[in-house]
Design a protein around this motif. Structure first.
Motif, PDB file in Angstrom:
ATOM      1  N   GLU A  82       2.776   9.378  -2.672  1.00 53.24           N
ATOM      2  CA  GLU A  82       3.482   9.559  -1.399  1.00 53.24           C
ATOM      3  C   GLU A  82       4.075  10.963  -1.297  1.00 53.24           C
ATOM      4  N   PHE A 116      12.003   4.257  -5.753  1.00 53.12           N
ATOM      5  CA  PHE A 116      12.493   4.376  -4.384  1.00 53.12           C
ATOM      6  C   PHE A 116      12.384   3.082  -3.588  1.00 53.12           C
ATOM      7  N   SER A 150       9.542   3.375   0.386  1.00 48.47           N
ATOM      8  CA  SER A 150       8.617   4.479   0.136  1.00 48.47           C
ATOM      9  C   SER A 150       9.402   5.767  -0.084  1.00 48.47           C
ATOM     10  N   TYR A 151       8.766   6.748  -0.717  1.00 54.95           N
ATOM     11  CA  TYR A 151       9.431   8.029  -0.888  1.00 54.95           C
ATOM     12  C   TYR A 151       9.611   8.718   0.455  1.00 54.95           C
ATOM     13  N   CYS A 181      10.813  12.415 -11.083  1.00 55.23           N
ATOM     14  CA  CYS A 181      11.650  11.633 -10.158  1.00 55.23           C
ATOM     15  C   CYS A 181      12.948  12.369  -9.835  1.00 55.23           C
ATOM     16  N   ARG A 202       2.710   5.272  -7.392  1.00 53.18           N
ATOM     17  CA  ARG A 202       2.840   5.208  -5.932  1.00 53.18           C
ATOM     18  C   ARG A 202       3.684   6.324  -5.348  1.00 53.18           C
ATOM     19  N   HIS A 203       4.888   6.529  -5.871  1.00 53.30           N
ATOM     20  CA  HIS A 203       5.792   7.514  -5.266  1.00 53.30           C
ATOM     21  C   HIS A 203       5.268   8.938  -5.429  1.00 53.30           C
TER      22      HIS A 203
END
Length: 383
Positions: free
Chosen positions: A322, A225, A374-375, A291, A318-319
């Motif tokens: 988030e 993202f 970021s998501y 995803c 990371r995503h």
């Protein structure tokens, strides 16, 4: 009188040399730097994969043929003075024609069936008019790069160059896709991810290519993202129900990354299910599934599924961290509660930032300044 004739001859040579240099330099830069990847795609498709385009050899061969065409045109129309540049018009037209690759692959050059004869008729009219005006071209000082004759021809060459750019394929996303696929064919994943990195233009096919490059590096959940994402979760694989397509790559590359070739399977969801059922799935399948859920904003399904693949902790990509933070704050009775001090604080800061700007467009721009990539930004503002 003898000196005057020599002066005219020198002026003609200067004019012709300037036009030849301008055409050669423009054509080489156009073919070698800007259109090499799309010509690679065109040759691959038209030859059905039997031949491959070499950017240096291809550029030199094409320029050689186009210069030969110009010499033939010159021998026929004999324009040597102020309108000598018009002898390059057919070569420029061919240059635009062969680099209108997306039109060729998708529509078979349909617009050229009428555009080509119209432009040639217009060019014929200009040549006729130029020949009628030749007796009046009696410049007293025709030599030198600063002569009126040279600058008129330079202007004509510039206009034709702009015409090539207007008629050929300059679609940014198509160029990104072509470059990314050529890079992926050579397993250059970093280059595939670099192309179009700073552009917000994309489509489902380019998103699929980036997802594949990240999957090969084990970074899909970490970085997907960071790029603009377009399409649906199912578009991450080139199945029949997907809107994403490949230009030169074979889908086999994506399937091998996931574990096995599909047989009689028509959807990504079914494909991933069978891979896992038969214990053939690679680690990439987990990221493709998760995803895909995030792209479709199915955060409830994501929260129920992620524990099959990852432990809930700081080691999550990371995503995924988030997404779980967003899910925990949006649901009153979450099936999975995720606590992360830094992310919780960032989430609170984003809510404060959003509340400051009642205008939706301004709010989106302000949030993008800090949270694009970021998501969270994708969830609220992505396409």
């Amino acid at each position: 009188m003898k000196y005057h004739l020599t002066d005219k001859k020198n002026g003609t040579i200067v004019t012709q040399t300037v036009c030849a240099v301008l055409f050669t330099v423009f054509s080489f830069l156009w073919l070698y730097w800007f259109q090499a990847d799309v010509l690679y795609v065109a040759q691959h498709v038209l030859s059905r994969g039997h031949t491959h385009y070499n950017r240096l050899v291809g550029a030199l061969l094409i320029i050689g043929v186009l210069m030969l065409l110009q010499q033939i045109v010159m021998a026929v129309v004999r324009l040597r003075r102020r309108t000598h540049a018009l002898t390059y018009f057919p070569s420029m037209l061919v240059l635009a024609y062969i680099t209108d690759v997306e039109q060729a692959l998708q529509h078979g050059f349909s617009r050229w069936t009428w555009l080509l004869p119209v432009l040639l008729v217009l060019w014929g009219g200009m040549v006729w008019l130029a020949k009628q005006m030749m007796p009046f071209d009696v410049e007293k000082q025709p030599t030198g790069l600063l002569s009126r004759r040279v600058w008129i021809n330079t202007l004509l060459m510039a206009l034709m160059m702009l015409g090539v750019a207007a008629l050929a394929n300059t679609h940014a996303v198509f160029h990104f896709r072509a470059h990314a696929e050529v890079a992926l064919l050579h397993n250059d994943f970093d280059e595939a991810l670099r192309v179009g990195r700073r552009s917000h233009e994309t489509d489902a096919s380019l998103t699929m290519l980036r997802a594949y490059a990240l999957a090969r590096q084990g970074l899909m959940g970490e970085r997907l993202f960071e790029y603009p994402v377009v399409g649906k979760g199912k578009d991450l694989m080139p199945f029949a129900d997907s809107s994403s397509k490949l230009l030169v790559m074979k889908a086999d590359s994506l399937y091998r990354c996931c574990g096995a070739m599909p047989v009689g399977v028509k959807t990504a969801k079914r494909y991933f299910y069978l891979l896992e059922k038969d214990s053939l799935a690679t680690k990439a399948v987990a990221d493709y599934r998760l995803c895909g859920m995030l792209i479709d904003r199915k955060i409830d399904e994501f929260a129920r599924t992620i524990t099959r693949y990852y432990g809930i902790g700081d080691a999550l990509p990371r995503h995924y961290r988030e997404a779980l933070t967003l899910y925990t704050h949006l649901r009153s009775q979450p099936v999975a509660v995720y606590k992360h001090a830094v992310l919780d604080e960032d989430w609170a800061d984003m809510q404060k930032l959003k509340s400051k700007y009642p205008d939706e467009k301004e709010r989106k721009n302000r949030v993008a300044e800090r949270y694009f990539g970021s998501y969270w930004y994708y969830y609220f503002y992505g396409k």
